[in-house]
Design an enzyme around this catalytic site. Sequence first.
Site, PDB file in Angstrom:
ATOM      1  N   GLU A   8       1.034  -1.413  -0.207  1.00  0.00           N
ATOM      2  CA  GLU A   8       0.282   0.329   0.423  1.00  0.00           C
ATOM      3  C   GLU A   8       0.429   0.864  -0.043  1.00  0.00           C
ATOM      4  O   GLU A   8       1.902   1.752   0.518  1.00  0.00           O
ATOM      5  CB  GLU A   8      -1.255   0.105   1.232  1.00  0.00           C
ATOM      6  CG  GLU A   8      -2.340  -0.866   0.768  1.00  0.00           C
ATOM      7  CD  GLU A   8      -2.975  -0.459   1.324  1.00  0.00           C
ATOM      8  OE1 GLU A   8      -3.690   0.576   1.236  1.00  0.00           O
ATOM      9  OE2 GLU A   8      -4.351  -1.257   1.142  1.00  0.00           O
TER      10      GLU A   8
ATOM     11  N   CYS B 239       3.337   8.495   0.432  1.00  0.00           N
ATOM     12  CA  CYS B 239       3.638   7.990   1.586  1.00  0.00           C
ATOM     13  C   CYS B 239       4.285   5.893   0.882  1.00  0.00           C
ATOM     14  O   CYS B 239       3.539   5.421   0.932  1.00  0.00           O
ATOM     15  CB  CYS B 239       2.893   8.086   2.280  1.00  0.00           C
ATOM     16  SG  CYS B 239       3.307   6.727   4.033  1.00  0.00           S
TER      17      CYS B 239
ATOM     18  N   CYS C 191      -0.334   3.885   9.644  1.00  0.00           N
ATOM     19  CA  CYS C 191       0.418   2.795   8.355  1.00  0.00           C
ATOM     20  C   CYS C 191       0.287   1.424   8.228  1.00  0.00           C
ATOM     21  O   CYS C 191      -0.239   0.849   7.138  1.00  0.00           O
ATOM     22  CB  CYS C 191       1.700   3.496   8.423  1.00  0.00           C
ATOM     23  SG  CYS C 191       1.942   4.942   8.741  1.00  0.00           S
TER      24      CYS C 191
ATOM     25  N   CYS D 224       1.067   0.206  17.444  1.00  0.00           N
ATOM     26  CA  CYS D 224       1.233   0.241  15.961  1.00  0.00           C
ATOM     27  C   CYS D 224       0.471  -1.144  14.915  1.00  0.00           C
ATOM     28  O   CYS D 224       1.129  -2.361  16.067  1.00  0.00           O
ATOM     29  CB  CYS D 224       2.655   0.293  15.309  1.00  0.00           C
ATOM     30  SG  CYS D 224       2.584   0.265  13.295  1.00  0.00           S
TER      31      CYS D 224
ATOM     32  N   CYS E  73       6.054  -2.563  17.904  1.00  0.00           N
ATOM     33  CA  CYS E  73       5.467  -1.207  18.099  1.00  0.00           C
ATOM     34  C   CYS E  73       4.360  -1.494  18.693  1.00  0.00           C
ATOM     35  O   CYS E  73       3.746  -1.742  17.711  1.00  0.00           O
ATOM     36  CB  CYS E  73       5.744   0.551  17.631  1.00  0.00           C
ATOM     37  SG  CYS E  73       7.651   0.037  17.041  1.00  0.00           S
TER      38      CYS E  73
ATOM     39  N   CYS F 219       6.413  -5.847   9.738  1.00  0.00           N
ATOM     40  CA  CYS F 219       8.299  -5.349   9.847  1.00  0.00           C
ATOM     41  C   CYS F 219       7.874  -6.613  10.752  1.00  0.00           C
ATOM     42  O   CYS F 219       7.377  -7.192  11.542  1.00  0.00           O
ATOM     43  CB  CYS F 219       7.129  -4.037  10.477  1.00  0.00           C
ATOM     44  SG  CYS F 219       7.959  -3.143  11.373  1.00  0.00           S
TER      45      CYS F 219
END
Length: 409
Positions: free
Chosen positions: A124, A138, A386, A152, A149, A145
């Site tokens: 994306e 962006c 994100c 997130c 965190c 990932c």
Amino acid sequence: MLCAYIASTMPTTLLDTKAATPLAGRTADGRVRLPGLSRAEIAAHLAEMGVEAKKVRMRANQIFNWVYHWGVTDFAAMTNIAKGFRADLEAHFTLARPGVIERQVSRDGTRKYLIRMAPGIEVESVFIPDVSRSGALCVSSQVGCTLTCTFCHTGTQRLVRNLTPAEIVLQVMACRDDLGEWPAAKGREGTDVTEWRHGGDRKLVNIVFMGMGEPLYNTDNVIESIDLISDDQGLSIGRRRITVSTSGVVPDIAKVGAANPMLAISLHAADDETRTRIMPINKKYPLDDLLQACRDYPGLSNARRITFEYVMLKGVNDTPQHARNLITKLQGIPAKVNLIPFNPWPGSPYECSDMDVIEDFARRLKKAGLAAPVRKTRGEDIMAACGQLKSESEKQRASVLRKAAKAAP
Ligand code: SAH
Ligand code: SF4
């Protein structure tokens, strides 16, 4: 942080997935995909095709310019290349770019793309029209990932893989396609190419590595993509208009600094205890090491500051003491702080700080001389941070497909 504010206020446009072109490497008929290749890679393929050694460089430069500056999708458009050689090129290469398989346009003009890079590799990217007078794209650097965190949503998704330099650059090309923003689209004759190269009335002039993934766990590919994106014979988006955001992978900050992009740090707390609690990477690279790497970042000045992202989490990092810690820690670093209201996601363990708390926090930073804008939300229904982008689209697409399957006779 930009992508944390993406609103999805418009219905998803579901495009024909069959039309999407997987990229990377070669097509089924063995042709090499030109978009995404560096000059050196183009040159190597030309040499392999048997192009005369003394002409390889010149030809590679010409082709590079057609692919990345003009954005051509047809070899016939390469008018400074003889017809016969164009036919040879067409037999060896393809100009096809990956397909945007899903696109959402929010009421405020934000555009969100889901791009299929290869089977199972869907990425994306988000175009935000009005950042610093002009638009920013962006981009994602990884699918998923490895970091976790706690605020997130991406952190809850496993890493699928790093994106290649080509797959990063192709996000930019897909956006330019969607905006109709290749210079040829304005009429090759009528275009002031020099002005266009330097921004002109272009909409897509900033790139932020704030999509999915940790760019500095994919540093070599990110650097290669920056080299490609900033090439002034190509996409021509200057290095000072490219921002790499990191959660704090200290050893690679200097490495990416050598490629000269702007730097953003997802700081989110200015004491080790709080930061480690919400960002486990802080255990490995504690604050003082991170901030030293920031101090050493090349080319810093008042005009070229590091952006520190600070997500406002109720009762976690938003007290006056946290503000004082932040002011102390950033002393001596050319810095600006972006305060980001926390964007909740299903099952997230936090709440966003109250607006008056955020404003008070911002006032304290400003009083200490720090620029501290509060990032405003865009549109009504905030999509998510994100990392949430891909999973949301997957969910939506799955649901649309399920409905379509039910409706089928
Ligand atoms: N991995 C890199 C690049 C991603 S940038 C990094 O962490 O810097 C994404 C930004 O959005 C980061 O600053 C991240 O901390 C922030 N973010 C993540 N989840 C968020 C949420 N729920 N609300 C607001 N911001 C969030
Ligand atoms: Fe990964 Fe950045 Fe999200 Fe942390 S904030 S989990 S590093 S994408």
